[in-house]
Every structure is written in structure tokens, then in C-alpha cells.
Design a protein around this motif. Structure first.
Motif, PDB file in Angstrom:
ATOM      1  N   THR A  55     -56.644 -28.006 -27.165  1.00  0.00           N
ATOM      2  CA  THR A  55     -56.509 -27.820 -25.716  1.00  0.00           C
ATOM      3  C   THR A  55     -55.360 -28.684 -25.217  1.00  0.00           C
ATOM      4  O   THR A  55     -54.742 -29.419 -25.979  1.00  0.00           O
ATOM      5  N   ASN A  56     -55.101 -28.625 -23.937  1.00  0.00           N
ATOM      6  CA  ASN A  56     -53.958 -29.290 -23.327  1.00  0.00           C
ATOM      7  C   ASN A  56     -54.260 -30.768 -23.056  1.00  0.00           C
ATOM      8  O   ASN A  56     -54.981 -31.106 -22.127  1.00  0.00           O
ATOM      9  N   ALA A  59     -53.080 -31.978 -19.521  1.00  0.00           N
ATOM     10  CA  ALA A  59     -53.993 -31.569 -18.447  1.00  0.00           C
ATOM     11  C   ALA A  59     -55.265 -32.415 -18.478  1.00  0.00           C
ATOM     12  O   ALA A  59     -55.783 -32.804 -17.435  1.00  0.00           O
ATOM     13  N   TRP A  60     -55.770 -32.715 -19.677  1.00  0.00           N
ATOM     14  CA  TRP A  60     -56.968 -33.541 -19.815  1.00  0.00           C
ATOM     15  C   TRP A  60     -56.722 -34.933 -19.242  1.00  0.00           C
ATOM     16  O   TRP A  60     -57.532 -35.463 -18.480  1.00  0.00           O
ATOM     17  N   THR A  63     -56.440 -34.869 -15.442  1.00  0.00           N
ATOM     18  CA  THR A  63     -57.772 -34.741 -14.845  1.00  0.00           C
ATOM     19  C   THR A  63     -58.464 -36.095 -14.815  1.00  0.00           C
ATOM     20  O   THR A  63     -59.064 -36.474 -13.801  1.00  0.00           O
ATOM     21  N   GLU A 132     -52.283 -21.928 -13.709  1.00  0.00           N
ATOM     22  CA  GLU A 132     -53.534 -21.926 -14.470  1.00  0.00           C
ATOM     23  C   GLU A 132     -53.943 -23.342 -14.858  1.00  0.00           C
ATOM     24  O   GLU A 132     -55.104 -23.728 -14.727  1.00  0.00           O
ATOM     25  N   GLU A 133     -52.968 -24.134 -15.339  1.00  0.00           N
ATOM     26  CA  GLU A 133     -53.260 -25.512 -15.739  1.00  0.00           C
ATOM     27  C   GLU A 133     -53.651 -26.355 -14.532  1.00  0.00           C
ATOM     28  O   GLU A 133     -54.582 -27.163 -14.603  1.00  0.00           O
ATOM     29  N   ALA A 135     -55.026 -25.295 -11.808  1.00  0.00           N
ATOM     30  CA  ALA A 135     -56.367 -24.871 -11.394  1.00  0.00           C
ATOM     31  C   ALA A 135     -57.427 -25.545 -12.259  1.00  0.00           C
ATOM     32  O   ALA A 135     -58.467 -25.986 -11.758  1.00  0.00           O
ATOM     33  N   GLU A 136     -57.140 -25.653 -13.545  1.00  0.00           N
ATOM     34  CA  GLU A 136     -58.084 -26.313 -14.453  1.00  0.00           C
ATOM     35  C   GLU A 136     -58.216 -27.798 -14.111  1.00  0.00           C
ATOM     36  O   GLU A 136     -59.315 -28.340 -14.063  1.00  0.00           O
ATOM     37  N   ILE A 137     -57.090 -28.455 -13.836  1.00  0.00           N
ATOM     38  CA  ILE A 137     -57.109 -29.876 -13.489  1.00  0.00           C
ATOM     39  C   ILE A 137     -57.880 -30.105 -12.199  1.00  0.00           C
ATOM     40  O   ILE A 137     -58.670 -31.043 -12.090  1.00  0.00           O
ATOM     41  N   GLY A 139     -60.071 -28.088 -10.873  1.00  0.00           N
ATOM     42  CA  GLY A 139     -61.419 -27.525 -10.912  1.00  0.00           C
ATOM     43  C   GLY A 139     -61.642 -26.443  -9.867  1.00  0.00           C
ATOM     44  O   GLY A 139     -62.688 -26.397  -9.218  1.00  0.00           O
TER      45      GLY A 139
END
Length: 192
Positions: A55-56, A59-60, A63, A132-133, A135-137, A139
Motif C-alpha cells: 500500500t501507499n 499516504a499512511w 494520515t 483518490e489518495e 480521499a483515503e487520507i 477518510g
């Protein structure tokens, strides 16, 4: 330490400049940003077993940094904040070059944005994450991030009284973040 751990460590280290830039854009340059990055990296390191390989990593880490910042804000609710920047402005002398003055104006305008809009704009415009990234960060849904970025760009242009990025100096970083949404570009193109 096994080979896999060394690879993850190297990947974490390669993300430090981006983390520092993100932290500085959220809390300002200096010790506070460095402390935020250090705390986020310590949390990431102690929870490295929770990272899903493939995974990225960036981005992790973003976050974790973001969550660390919000946790710190909740803990410091009773502290006096330098909201208008008067005290912090006395700690540094601003250069006289036009680009730096434009950037100073931009930073003050950026501070006036709601947290969610500023965060989305920084992730997309300055940190180079995809929607997309981001949005993931954050949430949330991709459409929500797109909406926040669009509203942030429009609000920045309004706060700064600009109709075109050509009103700013040669600093491409400022221009990239200030780039207007496609709907606003039509309006501005007609005025130029």
C-alpha cells in the motif's frame, strides 16, 4: 532487523521531506512542524506491523501525521493560540522580494480557509496526491475531496482579490496551489 524492515525504513525516510512540507503547511515552519513530523514518525515506527505492504506508505504517514495534529489540537484547547499571527510575525523578518510577499499573502489567505478545505488543497495542490489518495487520507469520498479543493480555490481567489494567477510572482508552487477550477477559468479567461 530483516530485509523487509529495512525496505520499509528506507521508504519512511524517503517520505520525510514531504511530511515536513505537509506539517509546515498545516502548523507553520519551525519546531512545531518538526515536532509533529517526529511524533508521527515515532507512531508509524512503533506501529510498523500494522502497515500493509504494497500500500501507499506516503499516504499512511500523512494520515498518521494528520491524526496526530488533530489529537494535539484537542489536547491544547485551553492554550492561547496565535490566531492572527502577530506573535509569530515578530519571530521572523520577511524578505523584500515580490514572490515572498505574494507567498506571505497566500499563506495568510490559506489560514483563513476551513480546515477541511485547506487540508484537501494542500494534499492535492502542494503534496501531489491524487484525489483518490487524498480521499483515503481524509477518510471521505473522492467527490468530497474534489468539492473541498474547488471551494478552497474559489475562496482563496476571493480572499486575495485575484482574478488570475498571473497576478502573482514567479513562484510556481503558489501558482500550482492557486490554479483555478475549470469553471472559474472560463470566467477569468473572458476577463483577461
Amino acid at each position: 532487523m530483516n530485509e523487509h524492515s529495512l525496505e520499509l525504513k528506507d521508504e519512511m525516510v524517503s517520505c520525510i521531506p514531504s511530511l515536513r512540507a505537509f506539517a509546515a503547511s498545516l502548523v507553520g515552519m519551525g519546531d512545531r512542524a518538526d515536532d509533529l513530523v517526529q511524533e508521527a514518525l515515532m507512531k508509524a515506527w512503533s506501529n510498523l506491523g500494522r502497515f500493509e505492504p504494497g500500500t501507499n506508505m506516503k499516504a499512511w504517514l500523512f494520515t498518521i501525521l494528520r491524526n496526530t495534529l488533530y489529537s494535539t489540537h484537542r489536547k491544547r484547547k485551553r492554550e492561547v493560540q496565535d490566531v492572527d499571527g502577530r506573535y509569530s510575525a515578530t519571530l521572523a523578518s520577511h524578505p523584500n522580494q515580490t514572490g515572498h510577499l505574494d507567498l506571505d499573502d497566500f499563506c495568510r489567505a490559506l489560514d483563513q480557509l476551513p480546515d477541511d478545505q485547506r487540508e484537501a488543497l494542500i494534499l492535492i495542490g502542494a503534496s501531489g496526491f491524487s484525489y483518490e489518495e487524498a480521499a483515503e487520507i481524509c477518510g471521505c469520498a473522492i467527490g468530497t475531496v474534489k468539492s473541498r479543493v474547488n471551494r478552497a480555490r474559489a475562496r482563496l481567489a476571493d480572499i486575495m482579490g485575484t482574478e488570475s494567477t498571473s497576478e502573482f510572482g514567479p513562484d510556481r508552487a503558489v501558482e500550482a496551489v492557486l490554479a483555478l477550477s475549470p469553471a472559474s477559468t472560463v470566467k477569468i479567461s473572458a476577463m483577461e
